[in-house]
Scaffold this active site. Structure first.
Site, mmCIF file in Angstrom:
data_model
loop_
_atom_site.group_PDB
_atom_site.id
_atom_site.type_symbol
_atom_site.label_atom_id
_atom_site.label_comp_id
_atom_site.label_asym_id
_atom_site.label_seq_id
_atom_site.Cartn_x
_atom_site.Cartn_y
_atom_site.Cartn_z
ATOM 1 N N LYS A 34 -8.241 -3.523 -0.051
ATOM 2 C CA LYS A 34 -8.699 -3.736 1.332
ATOM 3 C C LYS A 34 -8.796 -2.432 2.113
ATOM 4 O O LYS A 34 -9.764 -2.180 2.807
ATOM 5 C CB LYS A 34 -7.721 -4.620 2.141
ATOM 6 N N ARG A 67 -1.172 -11.863 9.405
ATOM 7 C CA ARG A 67 -0.489 -12.147 8.147
ATOM 8 C C ARG A 67 0.289 -13.453 8.207
ATOM 9 O O ARG A 67 0.879 -13.851 7.205
ATOM 10 C CB ARG A 67 0.483 -11.014 7.829
ATOM 11 N N ARG A 127 -0.852 3.642 -7.381
ATOM 12 C CA ARG A 127 -1.480 4.049 -6.120
ATOM 13 C C ARG A 127 -0.762 5.262 -5.526
ATOM 14 O O ARG A 127 0.463 5.366 -5.577
ATOM 15 C CB ARG A 127 -1.385 2.878 -5.139
ATOM 16 N N ARG A 183 4.038 5.278 -1.916
ATOM 17 C CA ARG A 183 4.719 4.554 -0.844
ATOM 18 C C ARG A 183 6.022 3.980 -1.359
ATOM 19 O O ARG A 183 6.091 3.508 -2.487
ATOM 20 C CB ARG A 183 3.816 3.406 -0.364
ATOM 21 N N ARG A 193 6.639 -8.466 -2.093
ATOM 22 C CA ARG A 193 5.495 -8.493 -1.171
ATOM 23 C C ARG A 193 4.488 -9.562 -1.591
ATOM 24 O O ARG A 193 3.866 -10.209 -0.740
ATOM 25 C CB ARG A 193 4.818 -7.105 -1.120
HETATM 26 P P1 AMP Z 1 0.322 -2.847 4.346
HETATM 27 O O1 AMP Z 1 0.087 -1.374 4.393
HETATM 28 O O2 AMP Z 1 -0.744 -3.636 5.055
HETATM 29 O O3 AMP Z 1 0.611 -3.348 2.957
HETATM 30 O O4 AMP Z 1 1.665 -3.093 5.201
HETATM 31 C C1 AMP Z 1 2.892 -2.513 4.807
HETATM 32 C C2 AMP Z 1 4.056 -3.295 5.426
HETATM 33 O O5 AMP Z 1 3.968 -3.255 6.858
HETATM 34 C C3 AMP Z 1 4.098 -4.780 5.087
HETATM 35 O O6 AMP Z 1 4.701 -5.011 3.832
HETATM 36 C C4 AMP Z 1 4.894 -5.338 6.254
HETATM 37 O O7 AMP Z 1 6.276 -5.049 6.120
HETATM 38 C C5 AMP Z 1 4.394 -4.498 7.416
HETATM 39 N N1 AMP Z 1 3.216 -5.141 8.053
HETATM 40 C C6 AMP Z 1 1.922 -4.680 8.076
HETATM 41 N N2 AMP Z 1 1.119 -5.509 8.748
HETATM 42 C C7 AMP Z 1 1.913 -6.539 9.157
HETATM 43 C C8 AMP Z 1 1.674 -7.747 9.896
HETATM 44 N N3 AMP Z 1 0.457 -8.066 10.329
HETATM 45 N N4 AMP Z 1 2.737 -8.563 10.125
HETATM 46 C C9 AMP Z 1 3.970 -8.252 9.706
HETATM 47 N N5 AMP Z 1 4.264 -7.150 8.986
HETATM 48 C C10 AMP Z 1 3.252 -6.303 8.726
#
Ligand code: AMP
Length: 213
Positions: free
Chosen positions: A13, A88, A121, A154, A165
């Site tokens: 994404k 989410r 990644r 990360r 996750r």
């Molecule tokens: P991502 O980079 O989108 O995978 O986000 C990394 C982490 O940030 C996730 O595993 C969550 O802990 C937190 N996070 C990102 N977006 C959200 C969201 N919309 N709601 C809650 N937690 C979020």
């Protein structure tokens, strides 16, 4: 254009979001990037979000919704926006109910492939560009092609956290596919294959929604 990208972590994404936001000249809002930036800077938001992120769980709805609300009001969203990683949960989705969204794209990819992609990644610590040491390697090991920054893994891209996750995605986020299908906004995009292949499929879907406006 107002677009939402849905899909499990590792589905590609973020890579597509950068390109699409550029194409349509709209703001690219990644809640994950916003929170990682806050963690890195040690702001109050970062301090609060860190433990949830490290464990692979979700940051509480209210915190993320407040951030997104502020962003959507800002000048950078004047032309539209692409939300990557938000909403989410159903509560987060409901918080957008007064905004007319043009398209919600759900990226589809099998779990084995997701784990394969995520463990390989790497992310630029400076400009957030994404690489994959197997499928999309940088020209020089450990160095970002775009800005020369250092590439890092990360913390939450370790296998155990990835599994958590994915569980959280299934429980909390996957139901949003049906939520947006019912509203007639959903388009599914097959995320297998090269970045360019996924991009072409995505462009088709988005151009079609632009025509419908
Ligand atoms: P991502 O980079 O989108 O995978 O986000 C990394 C982490 O940030 C996730 O595993 C969550 O802990 C937190 N996070 C990102 N977006 C959200 C969201 N919309 N709601 C809650 N937690 C979020």
């Amino acid at each position: 254009m107002k677009i939402i990208f849905l899909g499990p972590p590792g589905v590609g994404k973020g890579t597509q979001a950068k390109q699409i936001a550029d194409d349509y000249k709209i703001a690219n809002i990644s809640t994950g990037d916003i929170m990682r930036d806050a963690v890195q800077k040690g702001t109050p938001l970062g301090l609060e979000a860190k433990s949830y992120m490290d464990s692979g769980g979700l940051v509480p709805d209210q915190i993320v919704m407040d951030i997104v609300k502020e962003k959507l009001k800002s000048e950078e969203c004047r032309n539209g926006f692409l939300l990557d990683g938000f909403p989410r949960t159903e509560v987060q989705a409901d918080s957008l109910s007064d905004i007319t969204i043009d398209r919600v794209v759900s990226f589809e990819l099998g779990e084995e492939e997701i784990i394969r992609r995520l463990t390989k990644r790497r992310k630029c610590s400076s400009c957030n560009s994404l690489f994959n040491i197997e499928f999309h390697p940088p020209q020089k090991d450990g160095i970002c092609d775009n800005c020369g920054g250092a590439l890092t893994q990360r913390d939450d891209d370790k296998e155990e956290t990835i599994k958590r996750r994915l569980i959280v995605y299934k429980e909390e986020t996957e139901p949003l596919i049906e939520y947006y299908a019912k509203k007639g906004l959903l388009a599914k995009v097959d995320s297998n294959g090269e970045i360019e292949d996924v991009y072409s499929r995505l462009k088709e879907v988005l151009e079609d929604s632009q025509d419908r406006r």
